[in-house]
Structures are given as C-alpha cells and as structure tokens.
Motif scaffolding. Structure first.
Motif, PDB file in Angstrom:
ATOM      1  N   UNK A  42       0.785  -1.228   0.000  1.00 18.17           N
ATOM      2  CA  UNK A  42       0.000   0.000   0.000  1.00 18.17           C
ATOM      3  C   UNK A  42       0.815   1.274   0.000  1.00 18.17           C
ATOM      4  N   UNK A  43       2.107   1.177  -0.265  1.00 21.05           N
ATOM      5  CA  UNK A  43       2.958   2.364  -0.286  1.00 21.05           C
ATOM      6  C   UNK A  43       2.785   3.074  -1.624  1.00 21.05           C
ATOM      7  N   UNK A  44       2.514   4.383  -1.565  1.00 16.10           N
ATOM      8  CA  UNK A  44       2.277   5.149  -2.788  1.00 16.10           C
ATOM      9  C   UNK A  44       3.559   5.725  -3.369  1.00 16.10           C
ATOM     10  N   UNK A  45       4.589   5.914  -2.552  1.00 15.63           N
ATOM     11  CA  UNK A  45       5.818   6.510  -3.059  1.00 15.63           C
ATOM     12  C   UNK A  45       7.017   6.140  -2.206  1.00 15.63           C
ATOM     13  N   UNK A  46       8.180   6.129  -2.839  1.00 16.17           N
ATOM     14  CA  UNK A  46       9.434   5.778  -2.169  1.00 16.17           C
ATOM     15  C   UNK A  46      10.519   6.701  -2.713  1.00 16.17           C
ATOM     16  N   UNK A  47      11.440   7.103  -1.854  1.00 18.50           N
ATOM     17  CA  UNK A  47      12.622   7.818  -2.297  1.00 18.50           C
ATOM     18  C   UNK A  47      13.807   6.888  -2.123  1.00 18.50           C
ATOM     19  N   UNK A  48      14.562   6.657  -3.193  1.00 21.43           N
ATOM     20  CA  UNK A  48      15.748   5.803  -3.152  1.00 21.43           C
ATOM     21  C   UNK A  48      16.964   6.669  -3.431  1.00 21.43           C
ATOM     22  N   UNK A  49      17.974   6.552  -2.573  1.00 21.07           N
ATOM     23  CA  UNK A  49      19.195   7.336  -2.705  1.00 21.07           C
ATOM     24  C   UNK A  49      20.389   6.403  -2.693  1.00 21.07           C
ATOM     25  N   UNK A  50      21.328   6.612  -3.613  1.00 17.22           N
ATOM     26  CA  UNK A  50      22.567   5.850  -3.593  1.00 17.22           C
ATOM     27  C   UNK A  50      23.487   6.494  -2.562  1.00 17.22           C
ATOM     28  N   UNK A  51      23.892   5.704  -1.571  1.00 10.80           N
ATOM     29  CA  UNK A  51      24.719   6.210  -0.475  1.00 10.80           C
ATOM     30  C   UNK A  51      25.924   5.294  -0.293  1.00 10.80           C
ATOM     31  N   UNK A  52      26.821   5.686   0.579  1.00 11.17           N
ATOM     32  CA  UNK A  52      27.950   4.841   0.943  1.00 11.17           C
ATOM     33  C   UNK A  52      28.006   4.749   2.453  1.00 11.17           C
ATOM     34  N   UNK A  53      28.404   3.577   2.953  1.00 12.96           N
ATOM     35  CA  UNK A  53      28.488   3.395   4.393  1.00 12.96           C
ATOM     36  C   UNK A  53      29.104   2.053   4.716  1.00 12.96           C
ATOM     37  N   UNK A  54      29.186   1.756   6.001  1.00 10.16           N
ATOM     38  CA  UNK A  54      29.658   0.444   6.420  1.00 10.16           C
ATOM     39  C   UNK A  54      29.039   0.091   7.746  1.00 10.16           C
ATOM     40  N   UNK A  55      28.969  -1.192   7.982  1.00 10.72           N
ATOM     41  CA  UNK A  55      28.464  -1.729   9.234  1.00 10.72           C
ATOM     42  C   UNK A  55      29.351  -2.888   9.604  1.00 10.72           C
TER      43      UNK A  55
END
Length: 97
Positions: A9-22
């Motif tokens: 039921x999600x009408x919209x999403x924002x996707x961002x290319x990022x960098x990180x580590x865990x």
C-alpha cells in the motif's frame, strides 16, 4: 522491493545511492600496484513515509523482499514524522501521504 512496497500500500518511495559500512567493515583493493582500503561500501537508502497503521505491514514487506539472512541486509529505522504537507493541495499528514 518496489513491488513488495506497492503490494503493502505504499504510494511513493525515495531511493538514494549512499555509501556506508556496518559489520561488513569494507575491504582491501589493489589499484595500479597500490593497496588501499575501501571503508565505505555502496548502498541504497530507501525512505518511505506511511501512516501509523501501515508501518508494521511495510516493515514486514521490506524484510521479506530484502532479507537474505546474510551480513549486509541492512537495517530498518522507524520514527515518527511530525508533519507531512502536500505542497500542491495543502493536504496534511496522512492525507498528504
């Protein structure tokens, strides 16, 4: 992921290319004979704004679609949105989503 969120039921999403580590901690690479450490790995950050009653459904949809059971699956952070406003219509909060 997009299909799973749409089914939830999600009408919209924002996707961002990022960098990180865990826990992955990065890795060492060799470039032109020089060794260097790649600390930050490429990742995708998704931002989804939903009403309170949708939150658990959306979290479960993300877990089902993105979960592999391996290091690097990522994390889901859930926090309260104080206000949402649709600029075009002036709708507020849940109506703006």
């Amino acid at each position: 992921m997009r299909e799973a969120l749409a089914e939830a039921g999600v009408a919209g999403v924002t996707a961002t290319e990022v960098k990180g580590f865990g826990r992955q901690k990065g890795h060492t690479e060799l470039y032109r004979g020089a060794e260097y450490v790649v600390d930050f790995l490429p990742k995708i950050k998704l931002e989804v704004a939903v009403t309170d009653d949708q939150a658990d459904i959306v979290v479960e949809a993300i877990i089902r679609a993105a979960g592999t059971g391996k290091v690097g699956d990522g994390k889901i952070f859930v926090y309260d949105l104080e206000r949402a406003v649709r600029i075009r219509t002036g709708e507020l909060d849940g109506d703006a989503l």
